[in-house]
Design a protein around this motif. Structure first.
Motif, PDB file in Angstrom:
ATOM      1  N   SER A 126       0.815  -1.243   0.040  1.00 53.31           N
ATOM      2  CA  SER A 126      -0.013   0.129  -0.134  1.00 53.31           C
ATOM      3  C   SER A 126       0.972   1.371  -0.052  1.00 53.31           C
ATOM      4  O   SER A 126       1.938   1.356   0.491  1.00 53.31           O
ATOM      5  CB  SER A 126      -0.875  -0.032   1.153  1.00 53.31           C
ATOM      6  N   SER A 127       0.455   2.293  -0.779  1.00 53.13           N
ATOM      7  CA  SER A 127       0.997   3.601  -0.564  1.00 53.13           C
ATOM      8  C   SER A 127       0.206   4.545   0.091  1.00 53.13           C
ATOM      9  O   SER A 127       0.434   5.778   0.375  1.00 53.13           O
ATOM     10  CB  SER A 127       1.376   4.174  -2.222  1.00 53.13           C
ATOM     11  N   GLY A 128      -0.780   3.893   0.883  1.00 54.42           N
ATOM     12  CA  GLY A 128      -1.634   4.750   1.754  1.00 54.42           C
ATOM     13  C   GLY A 128      -2.127   5.832   1.091  1.00 54.42           C
ATOM     14  O   GLY A 128      -2.808   5.929  -0.031  1.00 54.42           O
ATOM     15  N   LYS A 129      -1.826   7.127   1.459  1.00 53.62           N
ATOM     16  CA  LYS A 129      -2.613   8.302   0.756  1.00 53.62           C
ATOM     17  C   LYS A 129      -1.404   9.265   0.293  1.00 53.62           C
ATOM     18  O   LYS A 129      -1.211  10.254   0.059  1.00 53.62           O
ATOM     19  CB  LYS A 129      -3.397   9.220   1.614  1.00 53.62           C
ATOM     20  N   GLY A 130      -0.266   8.487  -0.236  1.00 52.57           N
ATOM     21  CA  GLY A 130       0.933   9.238  -0.747  1.00 52.57           C
ATOM     22  C   GLY A 130       0.922   9.692  -2.141  1.00 52.57           C
ATOM     23  O   GLY A 130      -0.242   9.375  -2.620  1.00 52.57           O
ATOM     24  N   PRO A 131       1.637  10.455  -2.552  1.00 52.21           N
ATOM     25  CA  PRO A 131       1.560  11.091  -3.757  1.00 52.21           C
ATOM     26  C   PRO A 131       1.727  10.096  -4.885  1.00 52.21           C
ATOM     27  O   PRO A 131       1.952   9.105  -4.863  1.00 52.21           O
ATOM     28  CB  PRO A 131       2.237  12.169  -3.780  1.00 52.21           C
TER      29      PRO A 131
END
Length: 207
Positions: A8-13
């Motif tokens: 997962s990149s979470g809510k990264g850009p």
């Protein structure tokens, strides 16, 4: 042995999604070298063909040993390929093992399977036989289609797994929200202690 993991990149850009997309290919290649099969059960895309999150099933031996060098925060050190003058050079994603208590067991008695033909570009049939599988979970009305392989048996198995994932998402939304919160906390804590670091646009990795 089977293990489920999530990248997962979470809510990264966008850079984090780019990192995850590249790392997923590296992860699959390294797993194959250890004779571990990686099957993507589901994935969430962001812009274009970039991947924001992927849930994968690992099948093979000594998976726990293989995952020791992957589980945790992953760092990519590189200037942004999308924003030329952006000062940030460190991008983070995470890989973690999906908790067994969140897996869903469903009875095949509740599933209606229908064999259909896999269609290729322009409406051309990939096979003359019906190898794709449509699975309907009768109690909930949820439905999925699997046409990933030429094997009807494998497509049926994939359809069942995807159906279980859909049911999990529907029934356990609260747990998912808690996992999202845990991911954000985890990302903040682990940024200074990545399990692996990749450098440059060629993603040269180090443990």
């Amino acid at each position: 042995m089977e293990v489920y993991i999530q990248l997962s990149s979470g809510k990264g850009p966008k850079e984090c999604d780019f990192f995850l997309t590249k790392v997923l290919s590296i992860f699959k290649r390294e797993a194959l070298e250890k004779q571990i099969l990686v099957t993507i059960v589901s994935q969430e895309q962001s812009e274009g063909e970039l991947i924001r999150s992927a849930i994968c099933k690992l099948t093979g031996h000594d998976i726990d040993i293989f995952l020791q060098s992957w589980t945790g925060s992953l760092q990519w050190t590189c200037t942004s390929p999308f924003r030329t003058f952006h000062k940030r050079k460190n991008w983070f994603i995470a890989l973690f093992i999906v908790n067994e208590k969140n897996e869903v067991a469903i009875s095949e008695d509740d599933i209606l399977y229908q064999m259909i033909r896999s269609s290729g570009p322009g409406g051309q049939h990939v096979n003359k036989v019906s190898s794709a599988v449509r699975a309907l979970h009768m109690p909930t009305g949820l439905m999925v289609v699997a046409m990933d392989t030429r094997s009807q048996l494998q497509n049926k198995k994939l359809a069942t797994e995807r159906l279980a994932l859909k049911i999990m998402n529907m029934q356990d939304l609260t747990v998912k929200q808690e996992k999202d919160l845990q991911w954000h906390n985890h990302a903040e804590i682990e940024r200074g202690n990545p399990i692996r670091v990749f450098k440059g646009i060629k993603f040269k990795g180090s443990l």
